[in-house]
Design an enzyme around this catalytic site. Structure first.
Site, PDB file in Angstrom:
ATOM      1  N   GLY A  51      17.325  99.943  38.195  1.00 23.12           N
ATOM      2  CA  GLY A  51      18.110  98.822  37.806  1.00 23.12           C
ATOM      3  C   GLY A  51      17.489  97.732  38.228  1.00 23.12           C
ATOM      4  N   GLU A  52      18.012  96.625  38.808  1.00 21.80           N
ATOM      5  CA  GLU A  52      17.405  95.485  39.170  1.00 21.80           C
ATOM      6  C   GLU A  52      17.622  95.587  40.739  1.00 21.80           C
ATOM      7  OE1 GLU A  52      15.510  93.459  38.146  1.00 21.80           O
ATOM      8  OE2 GLU A  52      15.431  92.449  40.209  1.00 21.80           O
ATOM      9  N   SER A  53      16.573  95.827  41.510  1.00 21.69           N
ATOM     10  CA  SER A  53      17.055  96.083  43.096  1.00 21.69           C
ATOM     11  C   SER A  53      17.553  94.943  43.823  1.00 21.69           C
ATOM     12  CB  SER A  53      15.500  96.501  43.758  1.00 21.69           C
ATOM     13  OG  SER A  53      14.434  95.416  43.420  1.00 21.69           O
ATOM     14  N   CYS A  83      13.673 104.713  41.328  1.00 26.13           N
ATOM     15  CA  CYS A  83      13.027 103.408  40.816  1.00 26.13           C
ATOM     16  C   CYS A  83      13.422 102.322  41.869  1.00 26.13           C
ATOM     17  CB  CYS A  83      13.106 103.200  39.405  1.00 26.13           C
ATOM     18  SG  CYS A  83      12.056 101.914  38.752  1.00 26.13           S
ATOM     19  N   ARG A 140       8.943  99.318  34.798  1.00 25.71           N
ATOM     20  CA  ARG A 140       8.614  98.212  35.847  1.00 25.71           C
ATOM     21  C   ARG A 140       8.802  98.872  37.208  1.00 25.71           C
ATOM     22  NH1 ARG A 140      11.348  95.912  31.722  1.00 25.71           N
ATOM     23  NH2 ARG A 140      13.455  95.945  32.563  1.00 25.71           N
ATOM     24  N   HIS A 176      12.329 107.208  36.486  1.00 24.37           N
ATOM     25  CA  HIS A 176      13.802 107.761  35.998  1.00 24.37           C
ATOM     26  C   HIS A 176      14.222 108.985  35.478  1.00 24.37           C
ATOM     27  CE1 HIS A 176      15.496 103.386  35.865  1.00 24.37           C
ATOM     28  NE2 HIS A 176      14.115 103.187  35.842  1.00 24.37           N
ATOM     29  N   GLU A 178      16.812 110.400  35.157  1.00 20.50           N
ATOM     30  CA  GLU A 178      18.001 110.555  34.617  1.00 20.50           C
ATOM     31  C   GLU A 178      17.677 110.393  32.915  1.00 20.50           C
ATOM     32  OE1 GLU A 178      16.996 108.142  36.158  1.00 20.50           O
ATOM     33  OE2 GLU A 178      17.544 106.215  35.426  1.00 20.50           O
TER      34      GLU A 178
END
Ligand code: GLN
Length: 193
Positions: A51-53, A83, A140, A176, A178
């Site tokens: 996601g967005e760390s 990720c 990313r 990822h 998943e």
């Protein structure tokens, strides 16, 4: 919960947690959404999704989850970080403005593949998963720049960059798992519990 009582949680603050829950379902496990410290009790393993760390890091602190996660890991809970989740697992980071959880002796570079290559899929040979390479989706993505002696390198890209590593009950993946039908990474994590 499964027949043998294995409880796996998925940190559900931000990012691709729903897809991890589906991957666990394919392994006949029903994951537990983790949003508060109380949700961590009794878990054998926790997945920190991509996601967005920075968002996940801020929410971890806001929800008072940092210390409880560290305590549960000290008590033996396993963690898989994928990720952004791998960034959170790191001991040291490049390009990350917050403090990671510091659970693994790895240095992780955020956005390691630059902005021009946003995402790509490539097979990664990971001996721990068997002979067939894993179809790894990178979005990313970060990569692991340095590892300590306790860390086992599990998989590299053709250019040598490390994208999968394990330290005891902690599993770090730059990609990822998943987002593909291949459940071997989740299977490996469940075996580690
Ligand atoms: N670039 C994102 C970050 O730094 C991670 C991307 C991902 O998890 N797919 O948080």
């Amino acid at each position: 919960m499964t027949g043998n009582g294995t409880r796996v949680g998925v940190l559900a603050l931000q990012g691709a947690f729903a897809e991890h829950l589906k991957a666990l379902n394919r392994l006949k496990l029903s994951g537990i959404e983790v949003r508060r410290a109380a949700d961590l009790e009794g878990l054998s393993g926790l997945i920190i999704p991509g996601g967005e760390s920075t968002a996940i890091g801020r929410l971890l602190a806001e929800m008072g989850l940092r210390e409880p996660i560290l305590r549960r890991v000290a008590e033996g809970m396993a963690v898989m970080g994928t990720c952004a989740g791998m960034i959170l697992l790191a001991g040291e980071t490049s390009d990350y403005p917050l403090e990671p959880l510091g659970l693994m002796d790895i240095t992780v570079r955020r956005n390691a593949f630059g902005r021009q290559v946003d995402s790509f899929e490539t097979p990664v040979a990971i001996a721990a998963l068997g002979a067939m390479p894993f179809p790894a989706v990178f979005i990313r993505a970060p990569c692991i720049e340095k590892v300590g002696t306790a860390v086992e390198a599990l998989g590299r890209l053709n250019d040598g960059r490390l994208v999968a590593a394990r330290q005891g009950k902690l599993l770090a993946l730059a990609f990822h798992p998943e987002l593909t039908r291949d459940t071997r990474c989740h299977g490996l994590f469940v075996e580690m519990l």
